[in-house]
Write a protein that holds these residues in place. Structure first.
Motif, PDB file in Angstrom:
ATOM      1  N   ARG A 133      -5.367  12.862   1.599  1.00  0.00           N
ATOM      2  CA  ARG A 133      -4.862  14.072   0.960  1.00  0.00           C
ATOM      3  C   ARG A 133      -3.559  13.794   0.219  1.00  0.00           C
ATOM      4  NH1 ARG A 133      -8.605  18.026   0.195  1.00  0.00           N
ATOM      5  NH2 ARG A 133      -9.675  18.597   2.117  1.00  0.00           N
ATOM      6  N   PRO A 134      -3.329  14.478  -0.885  1.00  0.00           N
ATOM      7  CA  PRO A 134      -2.164  14.171  -1.719  1.00  0.00           C
ATOM      8  C   PRO A 134      -0.860  14.809  -1.240  1.00  0.00           C
ATOM      9  CG  PRO A 134      -3.454  15.907  -2.729  1.00  0.00           C
ATOM     10  CD  PRO A 134      -4.223  15.477  -1.512  1.00  0.00           C
ATOM     11  N   ASP A 135      -0.904  15.628  -0.215  1.00  0.00           N
ATOM     12  CA  ASP A 135       0.301  16.345   0.217  1.00  0.00           C
ATOM     13  C   ASP A 135       1.302  15.400   0.874  1.00  0.00           C
ATOM     14  OD1 ASP A 135      -1.044  18.610  -0.625  1.00  0.00           O
ATOM     15  OD2 ASP A 135      -1.912  18.958   1.353  1.00  0.00           O
ATOM     16  N   THR A 136       2.422  15.204   0.207  1.00  0.00           N
ATOM     17  CA  THR A 136       3.534  14.369   0.696  1.00  0.00           C
ATOM     18  C   THR A 136       3.067  13.121   1.435  1.00  0.00           C
ATOM     19  OG1 THR A 136       3.704  15.640   2.760  1.00  0.00           O
ATOM     20  CG2 THR A 136       5.064  16.366   0.882  1.00  0.00           C
ATOM     21  N   PRO A 137       2.304  12.252   0.787  1.00  0.00           N
ATOM     22  CA  PRO A 137       1.860  11.036   1.474  1.00  0.00           C
ATOM     23  C   PRO A 137       3.017  10.070   1.690  1.00  0.00           C
ATOM     24  CG  PRO A 137       1.290  10.922  -0.848  1.00  0.00           C
ATOM     25  CD  PRO A 137       1.849  12.301  -0.612  1.00  0.00           C
ATOM     26  N   SER A 138       2.953   9.365   2.790  1.00  0.00           N
ATOM     27  CA  SER A 138       3.957   8.326   3.024  1.00  0.00           C
ATOM     28  C   SER A 138       3.668   7.145   2.109  1.00  0.00           C
ATOM     29  CB  SER A 138       3.903   7.861   4.482  1.00  0.00           C
ATOM     30  OG  SER A 138       4.145   8.936   5.356  1.00  0.00           O
ATOM     31  N   PRO A 139       4.712   6.493   1.572  1.00  0.00           N
ATOM     32  CA  PRO A 139       4.476   5.309   0.729  1.00  0.00           C
ATOM     33  C   PRO A 139       3.753   4.227   1.532  1.00  0.00           C
ATOM     34  CG  PRO A 139       6.743   6.073   0.546  1.00  0.00           C
ATOM     35  CD  PRO A 139       6.137   6.830   1.687  1.00  0.00           C
ATOM     36  N   LEU A 140       2.803   3.594   0.906  1.00  0.00           N
ATOM     37  CA  LEU A 140       2.077   2.519   1.579  1.00  0.00           C
ATOM     38  C   LEU A 140       2.866   1.214   1.466  1.00  0.00           C
ATOM     39  CD1 LEU A 140      -1.525   3.431   0.407  1.00  0.00           C
ATOM     40  CD2 LEU A 140      -0.485   3.850   2.636  1.00  0.00           C
ATOM     41  N   PRO A 141       2.881   0.410   2.531  1.00  0.00           N
ATOM     42  CA  PRO A 141       3.766  -0.752   2.561  1.00  0.00           C
ATOM     43  C   PRO A 141       3.285  -1.951   1.763  1.00  0.00           C
ATOM     44  CG  PRO A 141       2.520  -0.633   4.596  1.00  0.00           C
ATOM     45  CD  PRO A 141       2.196   0.616   3.819  1.00  0.00           C
ATOM     46  N   ILE A 142       2.039  -1.911   1.293  1.00  0.00           N
ATOM     47  CA  ILE A 142       1.496  -3.065   0.581  1.00  0.00           C
ATOM     48  C   ILE A 142       0.464  -2.571  -0.425  1.00  0.00           C
ATOM     49  CG2 ILE A 142      -0.320  -3.469   2.306  1.00  0.00           C
ATOM     50  CD1 ILE A 142       0.137  -6.497   1.843  1.00  0.00           C
ATOM     51  N   ALA A 143       0.350  -3.281  -1.537  1.00  0.00           N
ATOM     52  CA  ALA A 143      -0.577  -2.856  -2.590  1.00  0.00           C
ATOM     53  C   ALA A 143      -2.029  -3.083  -2.159  1.00  0.00           C
ATOM     54  CB  ALA A 143      -0.298  -3.635  -3.871  1.00  0.00           C
ATOM     55  N   ALA A 144      -2.923  -2.266  -2.691  1.00  0.00           N
ATOM     56  CA  ALA A 144      -4.356  -2.447  -2.441  1.00  0.00           C
ATOM     57  C   ALA A 144      -4.843  -3.722  -3.117  1.00  0.00           C
ATOM     58  CB  ALA A 144      -5.128  -1.246  -2.980  1.00  0.00           C
ATOM     59  N   LEU A 145      -5.951  -4.253  -2.612  1.00  0.00           N
ATOM     60  CA  LEU A 145      -6.615  -5.334  -3.324  1.00  0.00           C
ATOM     61  C   LEU A 145      -7.164  -4.793  -4.636  1.00  0.00           C
ATOM     62  CD1 LEU A 145      -8.736  -7.041  -0.510  1.00  0.00           C
ATOM     63  CD2 LEU A 145      -6.524  -7.775  -1.392  1.00  0.00           C
ATOM     64  N   THR A 146      -7.143  -5.618  -5.657  1.00  0.00           N
ATOM     65  CA  THR A 146      -7.845  -5.261  -6.887  1.00  0.00           C
ATOM     66  C   THR A 146      -9.343  -5.417  -6.650  1.00  0.00           C
ATOM     67  OG1 THR A 146      -7.870  -7.508  -7.768  1.00  0.00           O
ATOM     68  CG2 THR A 146      -5.908  -6.152  -8.239  1.00  0.00           C
ATOM     69  N   THR A 147     -10.147  -4.914  -7.575  1.00  0.00           N
ATOM     70  CA  THR A 147     -11.597  -5.077  -7.452  1.00  0.00           C
ATOM     71  C   THR A 147     -11.971  -6.549  -7.386  1.00  0.00           C
ATOM     72  OG1 THR A 147     -12.030  -2.996  -8.608  1.00  0.00           O
ATOM     73  CG2 THR A 147     -13.818  -4.615  -8.577  1.00  0.00           C
ATOM     74  N   ASP A 148     -11.370  -7.365  -8.233  1.00  0.00           N
ATOM     75  CA  ASP A 148     -11.681  -8.800  -8.230  1.00  0.00           C
ATOM     76  C   ASP A 148     -11.245  -9.465  -6.935  1.00  0.00           C
ATOM     77  OD1 ASP A 148     -12.821  -8.656 -10.721  1.00  0.00           O
ATOM     78  OD2 ASP A 148     -11.038  -9.375 -11.796  1.00  0.00           O
ATOM     79  N   GLU A 149     -10.077  -9.079  -6.401  1.00  0.00           N
ATOM     80  CA  GLU A 149      -9.605  -9.664  -5.142  1.00  0.00           C
ATOM     81  C   GLU A 149     -10.511  -9.281  -3.978  1.00  0.00           C
ATOM     82  OE1 GLU A 149      -4.797  -9.787  -6.129  1.00  0.00           O
ATOM     83  OE2 GLU A 149      -5.691  -8.043  -5.160  1.00  0.00           O
ATOM     84  N   ALA A 150     -10.897  -8.006  -3.925  1.00  0.00           N
ATOM     85  CA  ALA A 150     -11.805  -7.565  -2.857  1.00  0.00           C
ATOM     86  C   ALA A 150     -13.142  -8.295  -2.958  1.00  0.00           C
ATOM     87  CB  ALA A 150     -12.012  -6.057  -2.924  1.00  0.00           C
ATOM     88  N   HIS A 151     -13.638  -8.440  -4.170  1.00  0.00           N
ATOM     89  CA  HIS A 151     -14.905  -9.138  -4.388  1.00  0.00           C
ATOM     90  C   HIS A 151     -14.800 -10.593  -3.933  1.00  0.00           C
ATOM     91  CE1 HIS A 151     -18.671 -10.288  -6.185  1.00  0.00           C
ATOM     92  NE2 HIS A 151     -18.090 -11.176  -6.933  1.00  0.00           N
TER      93      HIS A 151
END
Length: 218
Positions: free
Chosen positions: A193-211
């Motif tokens: 949910r978008p309501d006041t989300p806590s900042p995430l400590p690390i970036a998501a994998l890109t599509t290529d990285e996940a693949h």
């Protein structure tokens, strides 16, 4: 007339092996052998090896069916005008399939699939998953840093929970034990949910990285 009949018999046996493979792998995982599948299908081992050179070839054929099913779920989710409802419907339907079919969960997470097959499925599914998330961000119904790879990796985690719990639940007297993953899906959905989300400590994998990560699974 003999040749068309032989072709029909061959296709019928191939479909019986595909159906039996999905049923057997769903219950036991993909460690079952092609001989096991042949017995489960009620056909001779020789017939099985005429239709599929080895178990990996059968797994590839089953994988194509599974990808098509997931693609249909994604396309239905994208038709839903409400992006949140579409995203939730996709996760619920995809997880229900994978939680009830341990081979599907293993295969879709990159295990025992040829690299070329996994590339093919990435090209079919990743754009749809990314579009589902992008639409949800545009409608403001999810946190702005959510990515398509977040969904994929959470699916893998939730199906792992489902398998782990079911494997150890022999002494637990609960009819809903096979659906325990839904509790954690609910927790995850609240976190989107978008309501006041806590900042995430690390970036998501890109599509290529996940693949790249999933493609290297044995």
């Amino acid at each position: 007339m003999a040749e068309p009949r032989l072709r029909r018999d061959a296709e019928r046996n191939r479909q019986r092996l595909l159906d039996a493979g999905r049923e057997l792998f769903a219950a036991r995982g993909i460690d079952a052998t092609l001989n096991d599948v042949a017995r489960h299908a009620g056909v001779g081992v020789g017939t099985a090896y005429r239709r599929f050179a080895n178990k990996e070839e059968l797994i590839d054929a089953i994988y194509e069916q599974q990808v098509t099913e997931i693609e249909e779920i994604l396309r239905d989710a994208l038709i839903e005008p409400d992006a949140w409802r579409g995203l939730v419907a996709y996760l619920e339907c995809a997880l229900k399939l994978q939680a009830g079919d341990r081979a599907m969960a293993q295969i879709l997470s990159g295990r025992r699939v040829a690299s070329e097959q996994y590339d093919w499925s990435r090209d079919r599914l990743a754009p749809l998953v990314n579009a589902l998330v992008e639409r949800a961000r545009e409608q403001g119904v999810v946190r702005p840093d959510l990515t398509g790879t977040d969904l994929i990796l959470v699916e893998i985690g939730l199906t792992a929970i489902a398998t782990f719990v079911c494997d150890g639940a022999g002494s637990i007297d609960r009819d809903d034990i096979g659906e325990l993953y839904r509790r954690y899906l609910g927790i995850f959905l609240d976190g989107l949910r978008p309501d006041t989300p806590s900042p995430l400590p690390i970036a998501a994998l890109t599509t290529d990285e996940a693949h790249a990560v999933l493609r290297q699974r044995d």
